[in-house]
Write a protein that holds these residues in place. Sequence first.
Motif, short mmCIF file in Angstrom:
data_model
loop_
_atom_site.label_atom_id
_atom_site.label_comp_id
_atom_site.label_asym_id
_atom_site.label_seq_id
_atom_site.Cartn_x
_atom_site.Cartn_y
_atom_site.Cartn_z
N PHE A 78 21.59 -91.29 -47.00
CA PHE A 78 20.45 -90.92 -47.84
C PHE A 78 20.89 -90.72 -49.28
CE2 PHE A 78 22.36 -86.87 -46.80
CZ PHE A 78 22.17 -86.08 -47.93
N LEU A 79 19.91 -90.82 -50.16
CA LEU A 79 20.07 -90.57 -51.59
C LEU A 79 19.14 -89.46 -52.01
CD1 LEU A 79 19.96 -94.23 -53.00
CD2 LEU A 79 21.98 -92.76 -52.98
N VAL A 80 19.58 -88.61 -52.92
CA VAL A 80 18.70 -87.59 -53.49
C VAL A 80 17.75 -88.28 -54.46
CG1 VAL A 80 18.57 -85.56 -54.97
CG2 VAL A 80 20.38 -85.74 -53.24
N ARG A 81 16.50 -87.99 -54.32
CA ARG A 81 15.47 -88.60 -55.16
C ARG A 81 15.25 -87.75 -56.41
NH1 ARG A 81 10.02 -87.90 -55.68
NH2 ARG A 81 8.83 -89.73 -56.36
N THR A 82 15.18 -88.39 -57.57
CA THR A 82 14.91 -87.70 -58.82
C THR A 82 13.47 -87.99 -59.26
OG1 THR A 82 17.21 -87.95 -59.50
CG2 THR A 82 15.63 -87.35 -61.21
N PRO A 83 12.57 -87.00 -59.22
CA PRO A 83 11.18 -87.24 -59.63
C PRO A 83 11.09 -87.51 -61.13
CG PRO A 83 11.55 -84.91 -59.26
CD PRO A 83 12.80 -85.59 -58.83
N SER A 84 10.14 -88.32 -61.51
CA SER A 84 9.94 -88.62 -62.93
C SER A 84 9.32 -87.42 -63.64
CB SER A 84 9.02 -89.83 -63.09
OG SER A 84 7.70 -89.51 -62.66
N GLY A 85 9.44 -87.40 -64.97
CA GLY A 85 8.83 -86.33 -65.75
C GLY A 85 7.33 -86.29 -65.57
N GLN A 86 6.70 -87.47 -65.52
CA GLN A 86 5.24 -87.51 -65.33
C GLN A 86 4.85 -86.93 -63.98
OE1 GLN A 86 3.43 -91.35 -65.91
NE2 GLN A 86 1.49 -90.72 -64.98
N GLU A 87 5.63 -87.26 -62.95
CA GLU A 87 5.34 -86.75 -61.61
C GLU A 87 5.44 -85.23 -61.59
OE1 GLU A 87 6.92 -87.26 -56.99
OE2 GLU A 87 7.82 -88.43 -58.62
N LEU A 88 6.47 -84.69 -62.22
CA LEU A 88 6.64 -83.24 -62.27
C LEU A 88 5.50 -82.58 -63.04
CD1 LEU A 88 10.48 -83.01 -62.85
CD2 LEU A 88 9.24 -82.19 -60.83
N ASP A 89 5.10 -83.19 -64.15
CA ASP A 89 3.99 -82.64 -64.93
C ASP A 89 2.72 -82.57 -64.09
OD1 ASP A 89 5.51 -82.26 -67.21
OD2 ASP A 89 4.95 -84.19 -68.11
N GLU A 90 2.48 -83.63 -63.32
CA GLU A 90 1.27 -83.67 -62.48
C GLU A 90 1.33 -82.59 -61.40
OE1 GLU A 90 1.38 -87.67 -61.14
OE2 GLU A 90 0.56 -88.51 -63.01
N ILE A 91 2.50 -82.42 -60.79
CA ILE A 91 2.66 -81.41 -59.73
C ILE A 91 2.45 -80.01 -60.30
CG2 ILE A 91 4.31 -80.33 -58.16
CD1 ILE A 91 5.52 -83.16 -57.77
N VAL A 92 3.06 -79.74 -61.44
CA VAL A 92 2.93 -78.42 -62.04
C VAL A 92 1.48 -78.14 -62.44
CG1 VAL A 92 3.60 -76.96 -64.00
CG2 VAL A 92 5.32 -78.32 -62.82
N GLN A 93 0.78 -79.17 -62.92
CA GLN A 93 -0.63 -79.00 -63.28
C GLN A 93 -1.46 -78.60 -62.06
OE1 GLN A 93 -2.94 -82.56 -64.31
NE2 GLN A 93 -3.80 -81.44 -66.05
N ILE A 94 -1.22 -79.27 -60.93
CA ILE A 94 -1.96 -78.94 -59.71
C ILE A 94 -1.60 -77.53 -59.23
CG2 ILE A 94 -2.33 -79.56 -57.29
CD1 ILE A 94 -1.69 -82.47 -58.10
N ARG A 95 -0.30 -77.19 -59.29
CA ARG A 95 0.11 -75.85 -58.88
C ARG A 95 -0.58 -74.78 -59.73
NH1 ARG A 95 6.34 -74.84 -58.39
NH2 ARG A 95 5.45 -72.80 -57.87
N ALA A 96 -0.66 -75.04 -61.03
CA ALA A 96 -1.31 -74.06 -61.90
C ALA A 96 -2.78 -73.89 -61.55
CB ALA A 96 -1.16 -74.48 -63.36
N MET A 97 -3.45 -75.00 -61.26
CA MET A 97 -4.86 -74.93 -60.88
C MET A 97 -5.05 -74.06 -59.64
SD MET A 97 -6.02 -78.91 -61.33
CE MET A 97 -6.11 -79.70 -62.95
N LEU A 98 -4.13 -74.19 -58.69
CA LEU A 98 -4.25 -73.46 -57.43
C LEU A 98 -3.76 -72.02 -57.54
CD1 LEU A 98 -2.92 -76.23 -55.00
CD2 LEU A 98 -5.30 -75.51 -55.27
N GLU A 99 -2.54 -71.84 -58.05
CA GLU A 99 -1.89 -70.54 -57.96
C GLU A 99 -2.40 -69.53 -58.98
OE1 GLU A 99 2.45 -70.70 -57.07
OE2 GLU A 99 2.15 -72.89 -57.15
N VAL A 100 -2.73 -70.00 -60.17
CA VAL A 100 -3.23 -69.07 -61.19
C VAL A 100 -4.58 -68.49 -60.76
CG1 VAL A 100 -4.03 -68.83 -63.57
CG2 VAL A 100 -1.94 -70.13 -63.07
#
Length: 228
Positions: A78-100
């Motif tokens: 296996f290889l460790v996957r490195t998420p793109s900056g855009q992917e991380l931004d999208e994930i954090v945006q969704i987390r903020a919508m939910l968790e805040v």
Amino acid sequence: MPLTWNDTPGESVARQSYREQAARIIRAQIISGRIEPGSLYSIGEIAEKLNVSITPVREALHDLAREGLIEMRRNRGFLVRTPSGQELDEIVQIRAMLEVSAVREITERGLVTDFAPLRQLSRRTMVFAEAGEWVGFLDTDREFHLSLLAALGNPKLLELVGSLRDQSRLFGLDKMAGSPDFVESTREHELLLDAVEEGDPERAASIMAQHLRHVRGVWAGESEPEQA
């Protein structure tokens, strides 16, 4: 490349739940940077390090692949996957919508009645963060956040947030162990609990929003803009 990580107590797999134990340890090794992105690792190599058979390790790796942390290579490892900056931004945006919004509602409705377990988790997370003990840190940090959100009584929320948290974790925590910015970001757990316990929903929401910004700031080794 050869696999190297700190052989600290508690990092061998316990007899119960080999698959879950292996997944916890491998996840921590990836996030700490001891298992590096871009290098191919064999299942047998990991199993040997954990002193367990190949089967639970293979199962654990398939779990981590579903979380988006690694990519399996058939008959190779296996290889460790490195998420793109855009992917991380999208994930954090969704987390903020939910968790805040979740934290705001929990505070408004006074849904947390016993703060002692959350305070204990907060203290344990701080100890692990300062020591750079990433298996313990990741476990207690995850448990703290999901235990707080559990006050809403919505299992689907916990499932979704848990999955997003795994996908948004950055790599190389070893480099930040004990750093002032990282320790301060961990200390926000206590500030968040203070706001929730005092019944201040807007302050609780603000602290949670700030905490999530660290995924693309402190946690990524980047500077963060001052908030007005």
